[in-house]
Structure formats: C-alpha cells, structure tokens
Design a protein around this motif. Structure first.
Motif, PDB file in Angstrom:
ATOM      1  N   VAL A 173       0.860  -1.191   0.000  1.00  0.00           N
ATOM      2  CA  VAL A 173       0.000   0.000   0.000  1.00  0.00           C
ATOM      3  C   VAL A 173       0.891   1.233   0.000  1.00  0.00           C
ATOM      4  N   MET A 174       0.668   2.131  -0.953  1.00  0.00           N
ATOM      5  CA  MET A 174       1.380   3.404  -0.981  1.00  0.00           C
ATOM      6  C   MET A 174       0.382   4.532  -0.757  1.00  0.00           C
ATOM      7  N   VAL A 175       0.686   5.362   0.238  1.00  0.00           N
ATOM      8  CA  VAL A 175      -0.110   6.554   0.504  1.00  0.00           C
ATOM      9  C   VAL A 175       0.808   7.756   0.289  1.00  0.00           C
ATOM     10  N   ALA A 176       0.536   8.545  -0.738  1.00  0.00           N
ATOM     11  CA  ALA A 176       1.377   9.690  -1.097  1.00  0.00           C
ATOM     12  C   ALA A 176       0.587  10.977  -0.903  1.00  0.00           C
ATOM     13  N   VAL A 177       1.155  11.919  -0.163  1.00  0.00           N
ATOM     14  CA  VAL A 177       0.479  13.195   0.106  1.00  0.00           C
ATOM     15  C   VAL A 177       1.398  14.347  -0.287  1.00  0.00           C
ATOM     16  N   ASP A 178       0.930  15.154  -1.224  1.00  0.00           N
ATOM     17  CA  ASP A 178       1.671  16.330  -1.671  1.00  0.00           C
ATOM     18  C   ASP A 178       1.242  17.548  -0.856  1.00  0.00           C
ATOM     19  N   GLU A 179       2.136  18.536  -0.761  1.00  0.00           N
ATOM     20  CA  GLU A 179       1.868  19.775  -0.009  1.00  0.00           C
ATOM     21  C   GLU A 179       1.413  19.470   1.419  1.00  0.00           C
ATOM     22  N   LEU A 180       2.098  18.543   2.050  1.00  0.00           N
ATOM     23  CA  LEU A 180       1.679  18.054   3.364  1.00  0.00           C
ATOM     24  C   LEU A 180       1.662  19.147   4.421  1.00  0.00           C
ATOM     25  N   GLN A 181       2.480  20.178   4.252  1.00  0.00           N
ATOM     26  CA  GLN A 181       2.531  21.256   5.255  1.00  0.00           C
ATOM     27  C   GLN A 181       1.206  22.017   5.352  1.00  0.00           C
ATOM     28  N   ASP A 182       0.340  21.875   4.325  1.00  0.00           N
ATOM     29  CA  ASP A 182      -0.934  22.593   4.337  1.00  0.00           C
ATOM     30  C   ASP A 182      -2.041  21.854   5.083  1.00  0.00           C
ATOM     31  N   ALA A 183      -1.790  20.613   5.490  1.00  0.00           N
ATOM     32  CA  ALA A 183      -2.800  19.867   6.256  1.00  0.00           C
ATOM     33  C   ALA A 183      -2.966  20.502   7.635  1.00  0.00           C
ATOM     34  N   SER A 184      -4.146  20.326   8.222  1.00  0.00           N
ATOM     35  CA  SER A 184      -4.399  20.900   9.543  1.00  0.00           C
ATOM     36  C   SER A 184      -3.544  20.201  10.595  1.00  0.00           C
ATOM     37  N   ARG A 185      -3.319  20.888  11.687  1.00  0.00           N
ATOM     38  CA  ARG A 185      -2.535  20.316  12.785  1.00  0.00           C
ATOM     39  C   ARG A 185      -3.192  19.035  13.313  1.00  0.00           C
ATOM     40  N   THR A 186      -4.521  19.024  13.371  1.00  0.00           N
ATOM     41  CA  THR A 186      -5.243  17.834  13.840  1.00  0.00           C
ATOM     42  C   THR A 186      -5.004  16.650  12.913  1.00  0.00           C
ATOM     43  N   ASP A 187      -5.093  16.892  11.605  1.00  0.00           N
ATOM     44  CA  ASP A 187      -4.866  15.812  10.641  1.00  0.00           C
ATOM     45  C   ASP A 187      -3.421  15.318  10.698  1.00  0.00           C
ATOM     46  N   LEU A 188      -2.474  16.247  10.826  1.00  0.00           N
ATOM     47  CA  LEU A 188      -1.060  15.851  10.886  1.00  0.00           C
ATOM     48  C   LEU A 188      -0.770  15.040  12.148  1.00  0.00           C
ATOM     49  N   ASN A 189      -1.342  15.457  13.260  1.00  0.00           N
ATOM     50  CA  ASN A 189      -1.131  14.715  14.495  1.00  0.00           C
ATOM     51  C   ASN A 189      -1.705  13.303  14.371  1.00  0.00           C
ATOM     52  N   GLY A 190      -2.922  13.197  13.825  1.00  0.00           N
ATOM     53  CA  GLY A 190      -3.526  11.881  13.647  1.00  0.00           C
ATOM     54  C   GLY A 190      -2.706  10.989  12.733  1.00  0.00           C
ATOM     55  N   LEU A 191      -2.197  11.580  11.648  1.00  0.00           N
ATOM     56  CA  LEU A 191      -1.363  10.825  10.713  1.00  0.00           C
ATOM     57  C   LEU A 191      -0.075  10.381  11.383  1.00  0.00           C
ATOM     58  N   ASN A 192       0.584  11.289  12.106  1.00  0.00           N
ATOM     59  CA  ASN A 192       1.826  10.956  12.805  1.00  0.00           C
ATOM     60  C   ASN A 192       1.624   9.800  13.778  1.00  0.00           C
ATOM     61  N   VAL A 193       0.567   9.886  14.578  1.00  0.00           N
ATOM     62  CA  VAL A 193       0.304   8.850  15.589  1.00  0.00           C
ATOM     63  C   VAL A 193       0.025   7.509  14.921  1.00  0.00           C
ATOM     64  N   ALA A 194      -0.779   7.511  13.856  1.00  0.00           N
ATOM     65  CA  ALA A 194      -1.102   6.259  13.169  1.00  0.00           C
ATOM     66  C   ALA A 194       0.146   5.616  12.565  1.00  0.00           C
ATOM     67  N   LEU A 195       0.973   6.399  11.882  1.00  0.00           N
ATOM     68  CA  LEU A 195       2.189   5.854  11.268  1.00  0.00           C
ATOM     69  C   LEU A 195       3.167   5.370  12.331  1.00  0.00           C
ATOM     70  N   HIS A 196       3.241   6.092  13.446  1.00  0.00           N
ATOM     71  CA  HIS A 196       4.116   5.687  14.548  1.00  0.00           C
ATOM     72  C   HIS A 196       3.661   4.349  15.121  1.00  0.00           C
ATOM     73  N   THR A 197       2.368   4.198  15.316  1.00  0.00           N
ATOM     74  CA  THR A 197       1.822   2.957  15.871  1.00  0.00           C
ATOM     75  C   THR A 197       2.045   1.792  14.916  1.00  0.00           C
ATOM     76  N   LEU A 198       1.818   2.016  13.626  1.00  0.00           N
ATOM     77  CA  LEU A 198       2.048   0.951  12.639  1.00  0.00           C
ATOM     78  C   LEU A 198       3.498   0.494  12.671  1.00  0.00           C
TER      79      LEU A 198
END
Length: 398
Positions: A173-198
C-alpha cells in the motif's frame, strides 16, 4: 540522420520532464524500498521529501505512484493537502477509486477484500457522510472499526486493514500526500500517531507513506507531534548542479539529434542557476528560438532565455506579487535585498522602518500561510520560490 521532432521540454507544475536530472539517487532508493516492502510484505519507515517550489517534489511523487500502478503490486493513492481542507476526506475519496478497481476483477478477489470495504465504509461515513461511494454491490459498515470519528484512531484502523488485505493479496500500500505542510494540525497529528503505531508492530503491515512539502515541513510535523522528528526518513530535494543542469538540457535535445554548443550551454546554466522549473522553461524557448534545426548556439540561448524569463515573470513570480498586500510587498522587497538568502527578521524590521519585530508578524504569518515564504530557522525567513528575490530586484527595486 534528421530527427528533430516536437519540443521535448515540459515546463509546468508537476509535469514530468524528459530528463529527471539529478534525481536518480532518490528514485533508486525509493524504488528499492518499494521492492522490499512487496517482497517481504512488511512496511518501511515513512518518507518525507522537502524542498523549495519547482524543484520536482510533485514530479517525484507522481513517478512513485505511477511506478506502483505499473507494477500491479500496489494499492497506491496520491492526494494533495489543501489549507483549510480535510485531509481525511481527500484520503477517503482517493481510496474509494482504488478500492473500486480492487473489488472489480471477480468474486474471488472481491471476497478477500470485503472486510476491507466494510472498514472503509465505516471510515467514509464519518469523514464524508454526504459522499457517494458505490461499489456496485451492497457494503455495510463494520461496527467498531474506523467509526469513532477520531481521525487518529480511525485512520489507524483503516491503514491496518489496508495493510493486512494487501499482505493477503501479495501487494503493498502506498499513501502519497503532496503539499503536506498545508494539512491541519489535527490531521497531521492523527497521521503521525497512526504511522508511529504501525511502525511499532512486530511485523508492520506493508504500507509505505511518502509525503512532500516545503522546507518547513519537518518542523510543521514536529510541531504537530514532538516525536515526528524521529518518525520519518527525511530527504531534502535541492537545486541542480551544473552537470545535472547540463544533462537536463542536453539529453532531450540529443535524443532528437540537436546539439548545444559549449557557449550556449554556459549561458543557459548561468541563467538557470540550478532551478529545475526554469530549466524546462529555458529549454522550451531555446528549442523554439534556434535558427538552425540541428544546433543551438549562443544567440539562440540568449533569445530563448529572455523569452523564458518573461514567461516565468508573468506567471510564477508576478502572480505571487499581485496576491500580496502592500504591507507584504514591503516586507518582500526588504527580503529581496538579501539576494535569495535567508533574511533575519531583525534586519527586516530596520529596513522597513518598523519599531519592533511584532510589527512584521502579521505580514510574516500571512506570507507563510500563502506559501510565499517559510521560516528556515528561528528568527529568519526565506522565499519558497527560487528567483523571487531576483524578480523583485529587477522589477521593483532597480
């Protein structure tokens, strides 16, 4: 042997150039990671690629996703984060299109992905309840999976299910996100936590995350979640060297039996300054300006470079200048005096005749929000687009 043909150069945001000069190393490295993920059916460390605008981040991301699709061994999606938009909804919409393809081949595959589709339905109903997501057959949401409304928990459930299904199918599975700095802080935190847990699982599911953004992206991710500075494999994409610029100009021309002479190349390299976006614009206009079909000389280079500069001035630079307020333009003119190098906020205060650094804070924050500048270090700002300082100097300071 006469070849010539159509213009090989392709200026434009995200357009794949005929020669991806200077990017062989990162293409090979990510390609190797991709092969390993599929062969070992195990995820790898998420990757973040940062750099100034126009250095080829989106081109690379498109190439990774294209290679994944061409191999037929990946469930691969690409989305663009948008300021004020929902990364969650963008992921749901992109995944839907991929899962429709995955569920389509026949009953045997459909049976193996039914659980994934049910978990996806749970996720989708929370993040995009008004969206239309039809698979051509009835799919009920799976209670208790990806249905809490908490992005951090739900995206983890969805990623785990995606990864497990891909593992069963012998895929990644490849998940590619462009312009990631524009995501909301809430979305970035959720993404960080999920990837860290995986990544902490004894055998991580075969998911490869790749995010791209401005040079400020690493600090933006760390601001959202402190351990993000250790979570990602950070790569920086810079300007081209002289030899790489030469390759970007010469190889596409030689493929059509057109030769640059040494003086023309020297003029072009100096004007381009290693900026990939401008290299394509120069290549395009020089190609069209050549007086003799099978060669490019100094006069062709000078004419083409001026036409390219006019085009880029009107589009890339002028549009950014026009969108800025008078106060923001005043700050950008003060920054331009540093010739494209990072500017100290304290120095900008003096140049603009302000009394305190706080007097520039509104302009600074808005310019960062609009993607015109970024903060490379505490107390400093810099343009996100190479050549912006030169444009301002030529047009508004001379």
């Amino acid at each position: 042997m006469e070849v010539y043909g159509s213009n090989p150069f392709r200026p434009g945001a995200g357009r794949v150039p005929p020669e991806l000069a200077g990017r062989d190393a990162i293409l090979d490295q990510i390609g190797s990671v991709m092969r390993q993920v599929v062969e070992e059916s195990e995820g790898d460390r998420p990757v973040v690629i940062s750099g100034l605008r126009g250095v080829g981040k989106t081109v690379l991301l498109n190439e990774f996703v294209r290679n994944a699709h061409d191999s037929r061994s990946w469930i691969a999606i690409k989305v663009e984060a948008v300021a004020g938009g929902s990364l969650q909804r963008a992921l749901a919409q992109a995944l839907y299109l991929e899962l429709r393809k995955l569920a389509g081949p026949g009953d045997q595959v459909r049976e193996r992905v039914t659980r994934l589709l049910r978990v996806f339905r749970s996720f989708q109903m929370k993040v995009d309840p008004n969206g239309t997501y039809s698979f051509g057959f009835e799919i009920d949401a799976m209670p208790g999976r990806a249905d809490t409304g908490d992005f951090e928990r739900d995206i983890l459930d969805l990623f785990e299910e995606l990864g497990e299904t891909a593992r069963e199918l012998g895929m990644g599975v490849m998940v590619a996100v462009d312009e990631l700095q524009d995501a909301s802080r809430t979305d970035l935190n959720g993404l960080n936590v999920a990837l860290h847990t995986l990544g902490q699982a004894p055998r991580p599911v075969p998911i490869l995350f790749i995010g791209t953004g401005l040079p400020s992206l690493p600090s933006v991710l760390a601001d959202a979640t402190s351990y993000a500075e250790r979570l990602y494999d950070y790569r920086s994409l810079g300007l081209l060297s002289d030899s790489e610029t030469t390759a970007a100009l010469v190889r596409p021309a030689e493929a059509r039996n057109v030769q640059w002479n040494d003086q023309a190349l020297e003029i072009a390299r100096e004007a381009i300054g290693g900026y990939p976006y401008f290299a394509q614009a120069c290549g395009k206009h020089v190609w069209e300006a050549r007086a003799i079909a099978d060669r490019i000389d100094e006069d062709d280079a000078r004419v083409g470079i001026q036409l390219a500069r006019d085009e880029v001035d009107r589009g890339l630079y002028q549009s950014r200048w026009d969108r800025a307020t008078p106060a923001q333009r005043e700050m950008m003119k003060a920054m331009a005096l540093d010739g494209g190098e990072p500017s100290a906020i304290q120095e900008l205060v003096a140049r603009t005749g302000k009394a305190r650094t706080s007097d520039l804070s509104v302009s600074r924050n808005e310019l960062i929000k609009n993607g015109h500048i970024f903060a490379p270090d505490r107390g400093y700002v810099a343009f996100t687009v190479p050549g912006m300082a030169d444009f301002i100097t030529r047009k508004y300071l001379d």
